[in-house]
Design an enzyme around this catalytic site. Structure first.
Site, PDB file in Angstrom:
ATOM      1  CD  GLU A   1      -2.741  -3.431   6.136  1.00  0.00           C
ATOM      2  OE1 GLU A   1      -3.974  -3.553   6.115  1.00  0.00           O
ATOM      3  OE2 GLU A   1      -2.005  -3.997   5.321  1.00  0.00           O
TER       4      GLU A   1
ATOM      5  CG  HIS B   1      -1.639  -1.232   1.502  1.00  0.00           C
ATOM      6  ND1 HIS B   1      -2.553  -1.755   0.614  1.00  0.00           N
ATOM      7  CD2 HIS B   1      -1.586  -2.102   2.543  1.00  0.00           C
ATOM      8  CE1 HIS B   1      -3.049  -2.874   1.106  1.00  0.00           C
ATOM      9  NE2 HIS B   1      -2.475  -3.117   2.274  1.00  0.00           N
TER      10      HIS B   1
ATOM     11  NE  ARG C   1      -5.133  -8.473  -6.815  1.00  0.00           N
ATOM     12  CZ  ARG C   1      -6.275  -7.801  -6.744  1.00  0.00           C
ATOM     13  NH1 ARG C   1      -6.771  -7.469  -5.558  1.00  0.00           N
ATOM     14  NH2 ARG C   1      -6.924  -7.447  -7.823  1.00  0.00           N
TER      15      ARG C   1
ATOM     16  CG  HIS D   1       1.414  -6.653   3.608  1.00  0.00           C
ATOM     17  ND1 HIS D   1       1.567  -5.406   3.047  1.00  0.00           N
ATOM     18  CD2 HIS D   1       0.063  -6.855   3.663  1.00  0.00           C
ATOM     19  CE1 HIS D   1       0.384  -4.875   2.783  1.00  0.00           C
ATOM     20  NE2 HIS D   1      -0.554  -5.743   3.146  1.00  0.00           N
TER      21      HIS D   1
END
Length: 264
Positions: free
Chosen positions: A79, A61, A157, A137
């Site tokens: 996050e 991200h 992705r 991740h």
């Protein structure tokens, strides 16, 4: 005004059937996410529960600055994850096993060898992982976790195990860190007292243990994990999420364990 947030349940190919209490769903549904509809004045944060039976995609991200530079809005996606339950051997992938060039990572994403670059960290209940923007991740199978994030869905992705979904290699190369995951971003809750789990990021996350009575707390999201909390006369049990408006009274039960998330 403080209120319970509405729940949204999402099926995912990597989700699980028959998820356990405190959640109740059709046992035939393959639930991947249960999340809570953000509302003002805390609409910039999103809380989710994730339930995994397969690996999630390898992804990254952008940070706020990258999102703005790429014309994707004003905020990126930071996050964190709190592991609630884990089957033996369950793990999350965070960072790479060495420093690489963007060209090497892109080539590995195309031929699938990026899996060999990932570092998988064993995950146990109580483990807490901060996932800063730019961290490559993935989440493995056999996990139940609580995710708190900036309220955007900007996901690039790099690899998806052959699933027929779009990859975003050009965008990922613009914002990814091609390096190992710093050890200081991982911790484990003590379990015997309240503690701050994350500070100095886009938001703050605090674990509350035992009975509390708070009034005047800045706007926050409160997620009971055990026991319950009360907003006035309304009881909020585990499996729910409440938005606490500044100045309202929050009380927690004797046996409560709850997460409080606030924007910085």
């Amino acid at each position: 005004m403080s209120r319970r947030l509405e729940t949204k349940t999402l099926e995912k190919v990597w989700g699980r059937k028959g998820i356990s209490a405190p959640f109740s769903n059709d046992p035939e549904l393959q639930i991947g996410e249960i999340w809570f509809e953000p509302q003002a004045p805390v609409e910039d944060l999103l809380v989710k529960y994730l339930f995994t039976s397969e690996k999630l995609s390898v992804q990254v991200h952008p940070c706020d600055a990258d999102a703005q530079r790429m014309g994707l809005g004003t905020v990126g996606k930071e996050e964190c994850w709190l592991i609630l339950d884990a089957e033996p051997g369950a793990a999350v992938a965070l960072g790479l096993d060495d420093e690489y060039s963007a060209e090497a990572v892109r080539a590995a994403a195309i031929d699938g060898s990026i899996e060999e670059m990932l570092v998988w960290h064993e995950a146990r209940p109580g483990d807490f992982f901060h996932v800063p923007p730019g961290t490559i991740h993935a989440i493995g199978p056999g996990l139940t976790l609580l995710e708190i994030q900036q309220n955007t869905d900007i996901t690039f992705r790099l690899f998806d195990y052959g699933r027929p979904r779009e990859l975003h290699l050009d965008q990922a190369m613009e914002c990814a860190d091609f390096a190992p995951y710093p050890a200081q971003y991982r911790s484990h809750v003590r379990g015997d007292a309240s503690e701050v789990l994350l500070d100095g990021a886009a938001f703050t996350v605090t674990l509350l243990k035992g009975p509390h009575e708070m009034v005047g707390l800045e706007d926050a999201l409160v997620i009971p994990l055990r026991g319950y909390l009360a907003l006035g006369d309304e009881r909020i049990d585990a499996g729910s999420c409440a938005m606490l408006a500044s100045g309202d009274l929050l009380t927690t039960s004797e046996d409560a364990e709850a997460i409080v998330a606030q924007s910085d």
